[in-house]
Write a protein that holds these residues in place. Structure first.
Motif, PDB file in Angstrom:
ATOM      1  N   GLY A 269       0.797  -1.219   0.000  1.00 28.98           N
ATOM      2  CA  GLY A 269       0.000   0.000   0.000  1.00 28.98           C
ATOM      3  C   GLY A 269       0.829   1.268   0.000  1.00 28.98           C
ATOM      4  N   LYS A 270       0.131   2.388   0.109  1.00 27.41           N
ATOM      5  CA  LYS A 270       0.801   3.693   0.025  1.00 27.41           C
ATOM      6  C   LYS A 270       1.723   3.964   1.200  1.00 27.41           C
ATOM      7  N   SER A 271       1.534   3.277   2.309  1.00 23.25           N
ATOM      8  CA  SER A 271       2.406   3.504   3.468  1.00 23.25           C
ATOM      9  C   SER A 271       3.398   2.368   3.678  1.00 23.25           C
ATOM     10  N   GLU A 272       3.794   1.716   2.582  1.00 27.26           N
ATOM     11  CA  GLU A 272       4.772   0.639   2.684  1.00 27.26           C
ATOM     12  C   GLU A 272       6.084   1.191   3.236  1.00 27.26           C
ATOM     13  N   GLY A 273       6.575   0.593   4.315  1.00 29.36           N
ATOM     14  CA  GLY A 273       7.821   1.042   4.930  1.00 29.36           C
ATOM     15  C   GLY A 273       7.723   1.021   6.438  1.00 29.36           C
ATOM     16  N   VAL A 274       8.630   1.754   7.088  1.00 36.15           N
ATOM     17  CA  VAL A 274       8.709   1.749   8.553  1.00 36.15           C
ATOM     18  C   VAL A 274       8.588   3.174   9.113  1.00 36.15           C
ATOM     19  N   PRO A 275       8.177   3.277  10.377  1.00 32.03           N
ATOM     20  CA  PRO A 275       8.027   4.592  10.999  1.00 32.03           C
ATOM     21  C   PRO A 275       9.365   5.279  11.298  1.00 32.03           C
ATOM     22  N   VAL A 276       9.317   6.598  11.266  1.00 37.71           N
ATOM     23  CA  VAL A 276      10.405   7.458  11.735  1.00 37.71           C
ATOM     24  C   VAL A 276       9.790   8.327  12.817  1.00 37.71           C
ATOM     25  N   ILE A 277      10.335   8.220  14.014  1.00 28.96           N
ATOM     26  CA  ILE A 277       9.765   8.885  15.181  1.00 28.96           C
ATOM     27  C   ILE A 277      10.744   9.937  15.676  1.00 28.96           C
ATOM     28  N   GLY A 278      10.258  11.132  15.936  1.00 27.07           N
ATOM     29  CA  GLY A 278      11.098  12.255  16.341  1.00 27.07           C
ATOM     30  C   GLY A 278      11.539  12.204  17.791  1.00 27.07           C
ATOM     31  N   ASP A 279      12.007  13.351  18.274  1.00 25.99           N
ATOM     32  CA  ASP A 279      12.491  13.497  19.642  1.00 25.99           C
ATOM     33  C   ASP A 279      11.335  13.795  20.601  1.00 25.99           C
TER      34      ASP A 279
END
Length: 183
Positions: A113-123
């Motif tokens: 789907g359109k969100s294929e991948g992994v999360p990037v989470i900030g500080d």
């Protein structure tokens, strides 16, 4: 990666910098013990013998404590695991500094789907119990993700996320008094 990162992780729990001996004494707590071993495994990951030793030791404690965080996972200094057990973080995920992650959290990859991948989470992100963050999403800085929230969309900085589906509300003080002893 140096022992100063371990110092900063333990500072989040105690509010003070500790000697190496004091850090080892605090390792009776499963969450602090796991953080200690995780950081050692990260430090020695690419060194053949000692790296293998720490990876095997970390694997043993993954099973014992219920944490599934791999040495290749990029997590900034000041990691705080409030409680132990049932925590899954994809090894390709990226997490910033001064983040709190509660029990039951899943930070996962989406394979289609359109969100294929992994999360990037900030500080300075506080992730509550049983929250799920999935797919190629970006979570900004100073974000509170409430317990049981399901996040599969980008979240701007200075926000609170509640529910399933996620409802995002702007809040400049989102993590005030939730993230203590910042490094």
């Amino acid at each position: 990666m140096s022992d100063s990162i371990i110092q900063k992780d333990f500072y989040r729990e105690s509010g003070r910098y500790l000697s190496h001996f004091q850090i080892l004494k605090k390792c009776y707590s499963p969450n602090l013990h796991y953080i200690y071993l995780f950081r050692k495994a990260q430090r020695y990951y690419k060194i053949p013998v000692i790296g293998l030793f720490y990876k095997l030791l970390l694997r043993h404690y993954q099973i014992l404590y219920g944490f599934q965080i791999y040495p290749e996972t990029e997590i900034g200094e000041g990691l705080y695991l409030g409680h132990w057990g049932h925590l899954v973080i994809n090894p390709k995920a990226k997490i910033g500094k001064n983040c709190n992650i509660a029990q039951g959290v899943t930070i996962a990859q989406s394979n289609r789907g359109k969100s294929e991948g992994v999360p990037v989470i900030g500080d300075e992100v506080w992730i509550g119990p049983n929250a799920v963050i999935v797919g190629k999403v970006t979570i900004g800085n100073n974000v509170l993700i409430a317990p049981n929230a399901y996040v599969n969309t980008d979240v701007p900085s200075n926000s609170v996320v509640i529910g399933n589906p996620a409802v995002i509300t702007s809040n400049i003080n989102a993590t005030k008094q939730y993230i203590n002893n910042k490094v």
